[in-house]
Scaffold this motif. Structure first.
Motif, PDB file in Angstrom:
ATOM      1  N   ILE A   1      -6.999   6.167  -6.133  1.00 60.36           N
ATOM      2  CA  ILE A   1      -5.670   5.908  -6.681  1.00 60.36           C
ATOM      3  C   ILE A   1      -4.610   6.324  -5.659  1.00 60.36           C
ATOM      4  CG2 ILE A   1      -4.089   6.301  -8.607  1.00 60.36           C
ATOM      5  CD1 ILE A   1      -6.550   4.911  -9.490  1.00 60.36           C
ATOM      6  N   PRO A   2      -4.415   5.507  -4.614  1.00 51.24           N
ATOM      7  CA  PRO A   2      -3.327   5.812  -3.679  1.00 51.24           C
ATOM      8  C   PRO A   2      -1.991   5.659  -4.400  1.00 51.24           C
ATOM      9  CG  PRO A   2      -4.175   3.620  -3.268  1.00 51.24           C
ATOM     10  CD  PRO A   2      -5.083   4.231  -4.298  1.00 51.24           C
ATOM     11  N   ASN A   3      -1.064   6.539  -4.112  1.00 51.79           N
ATOM     12  CA  ASN A   3       0.201   6.528  -4.837  1.00 51.79           C
ATOM     13  C   ASN A   3       1.288   7.184  -4.002  1.00 51.79           C
ATOM     14  OD1 ASN A   3       0.645   9.557  -5.851  1.00 51.79           O
ATOM     15  ND2 ASN A   3      -1.555   9.085  -5.989  1.00 51.79           N
ATOM     16  N   VAL A   4       2.507   6.956  -4.415  1.00 46.82           N
ATOM     17  CA  VAL A   4       3.663   7.572  -3.767  1.00 46.82           C
ATOM     18  C   VAL A   4       4.391   8.406  -4.821  1.00 46.82           C
ATOM     19  CG1 VAL A   4       5.838   7.204  -2.562  1.00 46.82           C
ATOM     20  CG2 VAL A   4       3.904   5.664  -2.147  1.00 46.82           C
ATOM     21  N   GLN A   5       4.396   9.709  -4.627  1.00 43.35           N
ATOM     22  CA  GLN A   5       5.091  10.607  -5.547  1.00 43.35           C
ATOM     23  C   GLN A   5       6.561  10.663  -5.121  1.00 43.35           C
ATOM     24  OE1 GLN A   5       2.898  14.001  -7.115  1.00 43.35           O
ATOM     25  NE2 GLN A   5       4.631  15.322  -6.604  1.00 43.35           N
ATOM     26  N   ALA A   6       7.319   9.737  -5.657  1.00 40.88           N
ATOM     27  CA  ALA A   6       8.698   9.544  -5.201  1.00 40.88           C
ATOM     28  C   ALA A   6       9.558  10.778  -5.432  1.00 40.88           C
ATOM     29  CB  ALA A   6       9.308   8.336  -5.906  1.00 40.88           C
ATOM     30  N   THR A   7       9.302  11.507  -6.499  1.00 39.15           N
ATOM     31  CA  THR A   7      10.087  12.708  -6.787  1.00 39.15           C
ATOM     32  C   THR A   7       9.986  13.720  -5.654  1.00 39.15           C
ATOM     33  OG1 THR A   7       8.168  13.399  -8.095  1.00 39.15           O
ATOM     34  CG2 THR A   7      10.051  12.526  -9.296  1.00 39.15           C
ATOM     35  N   SER A   8       8.792  13.880  -5.094  1.00 43.56           N
ATOM     36  CA  SER A   8       8.611  14.850  -4.011  1.00 43.56           C
ATOM     37  C   SER A   8       9.302  14.391  -2.734  1.00 43.56           C
ATOM     38  CB  SER A   8       7.121  15.080  -3.749  1.00 43.56           C
ATOM     39  OG  SER A   8       6.521  15.741  -4.850  1.00 43.56           O
ATOM     40  N   TRP A   9       9.299  13.084  -2.488  1.00 40.94           N
ATOM     41  CA  TRP A   9      10.033  12.566  -1.337  1.00 40.94           C
ATOM     42  C   TRP A   9      11.519  12.853  -1.478  1.00 40.94           C
ATOM     43  CZ3 TRP A   9       8.562  10.695   3.290  1.00 40.94           C
ATOM     44  CH2 TRP A   9       7.200  10.362   3.457  1.00 40.94           C
ATOM     45  N   VAL A  10      12.077  12.604  -2.660  1.00 39.83           N
ATOM     46  CA  VAL A  10      13.503  12.866  -2.878  1.00 39.83           C
ATOM     47  C   VAL A  10      13.786  14.356  -2.762  1.00 39.83           C
ATOM     48  CG1 VAL A  10      15.342  12.804  -4.610  1.00 39.83           C
ATOM     49  CG2 VAL A  10      13.918  10.789  -4.224  1.00 39.83           C
TER      50      VAL A  10
ATOM     51  N   THR B   1       0.839  -1.187   0.000  1.00 35.64           N
ATOM     52  CA  THR B   1       0.000   0.000   0.000  1.00 35.64           C
ATOM     53  C   THR B   1       0.878   1.242   0.000  1.00 35.64           C
ATOM     54  OG1 THR B   1      -0.051   0.145   2.409  1.00 35.64           O
ATOM     55  CG2 THR B   1      -1.736  -1.250   1.351  1.00 35.64           C
ATOM     56  N   MET B   2       0.234   2.369  -0.138  1.00 36.94           N
ATOM     57  CA  MET B   2       0.933   3.646  -0.041  1.00 36.94           C
ATOM     58  C   MET B   2       1.637   3.767   1.303  1.00 36.94           C
ATOM     59  SD  MET B   2      -0.791   7.416  -0.396  1.00 36.94           S
ATOM     60  CE  MET B   2       0.116   8.928  -0.068  1.00 36.94           C
ATOM     61  N   GLN B   3       0.964   3.287   2.368  1.00 41.52           N
ATOM     62  CA  GLN B   3       1.544   3.383   3.704  1.00 41.52           C
ATOM     63  C   GLN B   3       2.765   2.496   3.853  1.00 41.52           C
ATOM     64  OE1 GLN B   3       0.114   5.679   5.916  1.00 41.52           O
ATOM     65  NE2 GLN B   3       2.133   5.390   6.852  1.00 41.52           N
ATOM     66  N   ASP B   4       2.756   1.311   3.219  1.00 39.07           N
ATOM     67  CA  ASP B   4       3.919   0.436   3.274  1.00 39.07           C
ATOM     68  C   ASP B   4       5.167   1.151   2.774  1.00 39.07           C
ATOM     69  OD1 ASP B   4       2.607  -1.860   4.277  1.00 39.07           O
ATOM     70  OD2 ASP B   4       1.916  -2.400   2.268  1.00 39.07           O
ATOM     71  N   VAL B   5       5.029   1.864   1.660  1.00 41.47           N
ATOM     72  CA  VAL B   5       6.179   2.552   1.072  1.00 41.47           C
ATOM     73  C   VAL B   5       6.539   3.788   1.886  1.00 41.47           C
ATOM     74  CG1 VAL B   5       7.084   3.653  -1.007  1.00 41.47           C
ATOM     75  CG2 VAL B   5       5.563   1.670  -1.210  1.00 41.47           C
ATOM     76  N   THR B   6       5.522   4.550   2.279  1.00 38.74           N
ATOM     77  CA  THR B   6       5.760   5.753   3.069  1.00 38.74           C
ATOM     78  C   THR B   6       6.468   5.428   4.377  1.00 38.74           C
ATOM     79  OG1 THR B   6       3.851   6.892   2.109  1.00 38.74           O
ATOM     80  CG2 THR B   6       4.650   7.689   4.231  1.00 38.74           C
ATOM     81  N   ASP B   7       6.080   4.337   5.013  1.00 34.39           N
ATOM     82  CA  ASP B   7       6.706   3.944   6.277  1.00 34.39           C
ATOM     83  C   ASP B   7       8.217   3.737   6.115  1.00 34.39           C
ATOM     84  OD1 ASP B   7       4.339   4.086   7.664  1.00 34.39           O
ATOM     85  OD2 ASP B   7       3.979   1.918   7.683  1.00 34.39           O
ATOM     86  N   SER B   8       8.626   3.267   4.949  1.00 33.30           N
ATOM     87  CA  SER B   8      10.051   3.051   4.725  1.00 33.30           C
ATOM     88  C   SER B   8      10.803   4.378   4.647  1.00 33.30           C
ATOM     89  CB  SER B   8      10.270   2.252   3.436  1.00 33.30           C
ATOM     90  OG  SER B   8       9.712   0.960   3.548  1.00 33.30           O
ATOM     91  N   PHE B   9      10.210   5.373   3.990  1.00 33.75           N
ATOM     92  CA  PHE B   9      10.834   6.700   3.972  1.00 33.75           C
ATOM     93  C   PHE B   9      10.921   7.272   5.390  1.00 33.75           C
ATOM     94  CE2 PHE B   9       9.518   7.015  -0.624  1.00 33.75           C
ATOM     95  CZ  PHE B   9      10.785   7.231  -1.127  1.00 33.75           C
ATOM     96  N   VAL B  10       9.816   7.188   6.124  1.00 40.43           N
ATOM     97  CA  VAL B  10       9.791   7.724   7.489  1.00 40.43           C
ATOM     98  C   VAL B  10      10.782   6.971   8.376  1.00 40.43           C
ATOM     99  CG1 VAL B  10       8.342   8.114   9.526  1.00 40.43           C
ATOM    100  CG2 VAL B  10       7.414   8.511   7.237  1.00 40.43           C
ATOM    101  N   GLY B  11      11.043   5.711   8.031  1.00 38.68           N
ATOM    102  CA  GLY B  11      12.001   4.931   8.807  1.00 38.68           C
ATOM    103  C   GLY B  11      13.384   5.566   8.848  1.00 38.68           C
ATOM    104  N   TYR B  12      13.765   6.262   7.768  1.00 42.78           N
ATOM    105  CA  TYR B  12      15.064   6.928   7.761  1.00 42.78           C
ATOM    106  C   TYR B  12      15.095   8.055   8.787  1.00 42.78           C
ATOM    107  CZ  TYR B  12      15.619   4.374   3.383  1.00 42.78           C
ATOM    108  OH  TYR B  12      15.697   3.383   2.441  1.00 42.78           O
ATOM    109  N   LEU B  13      13.958   8.731   8.981  1.00 45.19           N
ATOM    110  CA  LEU B  13      13.891   9.776  10.001  1.00 45.19           C
ATOM    111  C   LEU B  13      14.048   9.171  11.390  1.00 45.19           C
ATOM    112  CD1 LEU B  13      12.534  11.042   7.427  1.00 45.19           C
ATOM    113  CD2 LEU B  13      11.108  12.358   8.991  1.00 45.19           C
ATOM    114  N   ARG B  14      13.335   8.062  11.616  1.00 46.48           N
ATOM    115  CA  ARG B  14      13.432   7.412  12.930  1.00 46.48           C
ATOM    116  C   ARG B  14      14.863   6.931  13.195  1.00 46.48           C
ATOM    117  NH1 ARG B  14       8.364   4.872  11.295  1.00 46.48           N
ATOM    118  NH2 ARG B  14       6.626   5.841  12.422  1.00 46.48           N
TER     119      ARG B  14
END
Length: 343
Positions: A127-136, A71-84
């Motif tokens: 359409i849940p999605n992860v806009q990877a460009t904005s995360w980077v 899911t969108m949350q599965d991927v987002t959690d990985s990005f947030v994991g770097y903050l943690r």
């Protein structure tokens, strides 16, 4: 002078989504395998610490075919994991570089921004999605990493019916010495579909990812044996119509790969052993043939024997020099045969 670079292992987030049970688009067959092959390169060549999330499961556990994941949350959690992970670090820096690779159905909600669609998408309603460009982009203004590499093997269809899944985080710019270095490569330019299909070894995969990995593994190396951003760009440009098995595809066909590079910081990706080419020249035996790059640096040299010499050299434009006024410009491009005639 800048301080020492972070010594921690580079990080990498790799996502491959091919099962979309409720989306209504054709199922995909390549992203899981492509993500696995990219993860292998990142672990074995880039020496990165990889988080792999695919339709088959996450680092913690596999999920069943019935699960609408990742899911969108599965991927987002990985990005947030770097903050943690950075909590407690005085500078917040985790490592030199963050790699992000994503393959699956995607769309371009805004110019230059690209999003991967999550597995639990529901027709054209949700359409849940992860806009990877904005995360980077967000990370590039922060202190967690100094370099960012984003590879996306997704369609870049332009649709304004859905919002991109941007990071919902504080928009502070903690980096005081300017934005981090960023490389972004999309499988295609704006509003273009991307394709997968049979590759040289018979497996199904994305044509962009297949060519990207070939480049990273050495096909895009400069004359000094280093794969850099500029070498990858040249490799794709010079091999636009060359498919995985070496055959030439029509430039307008689905096999032709013409990627988009919205961000082009010059980064080093790998050091490889260069392929060897036979250089034939009208020179006497024991005469020295020298090869220079476009900045007049000596790249390779060797003595002629029976009208030829074998030298290792990467992709690029070069000048061969020898006695008796020999000076000839030549190019080593994707698809170049193993012999170069300097006559």
């Amino acid at each position: 002078m800048p301080g020492p670079a972070p010594t921690d292992t580079d990080r990498a987030l790799v996502v491959g989504i091919e099962r979309y049970p409720s989306l209504g688009l054709n199922p995909l067959k390549g992203p899981v395998g492509d993500a696995g092959r990219m993860a292998d390169w990142l672990v074995n060549s880039a020496k990165a610490r990889v988080t792999l999330i695919t339709s088959d499961g996450s680092p913690e556990s596999p999920w069943t075919v019935a699960d609408l994941r990742p899911t969108m949350q599965d991927v987002t959690d990985s990005f947030v994991g770097y903050l943690r992970e950075s909590n407690g670090r005085p500078t917040r820096r985790l490592a030199r570089r963050l790699y992000v690779y994503m393959a699956g159905h995607g769309f371009m909600p805004e110019p230059r921004n690209l999003a991967i669609i999550a597995a639990d998408a529901l027709g054209d309603q949700y359409i849940p999605n992860v806009q990877a460009t904005s995360w980077v982009d967000w990370f590039a203004d922060q202190l967690y990493f100094d370099e960012y590499v984003l590879f996306m093997d997704c369609c870049t269809t332009r649709t304004f019916l859905y919002n991109g899944g941007k990071p919902l985080m504080k928009k502070t710019a903690e980096r005081q010495d300017g934005r981090g270095k960023v490389v972004m490569a999309f499988a295609a330019g704006s509003d273009v579909e991307t394709f997968e299909g049979p590759l040289a070894d018979g497996r199904i995969g994305g044509f962009f990812t297949d060519k990207l990995l070939r480049g990273l593994k050495g096909a895009a190396a400069h004359g000094d044996g280093v794969v850099r951003t500029s070498g990858l760009i040249s490799y794709f440009r010079n091999s636009l119509g060359v498919v995985g098995d070496g055959a030439v595809a029509d430039a307008g066909s689905e096999h032709a790969v013409d990627p988009m590079f919205p961000e082009r910081a010059e980064l080093e990706f790998a050091r490889v052993e260069l392929p060897k080419y036979v250089f034939r020249a009208p020179l006497a035996d024991d005469v020295l043939l020298q090869i220079f790059d476009t900045e007049n640096r000596l790249i390779a040299s060797g003595q002629i024997a029976q009208g030829a010499v074998t030298l290792p050299i990467g992709l690029g434009i070069y000048r061969a020099r020898g006695p008796d006024g020999l000076s000839k410009v030549f190019e080593i491009a994707s698809g170049t045969t193993g012999e170069v005639n300097l006559a």
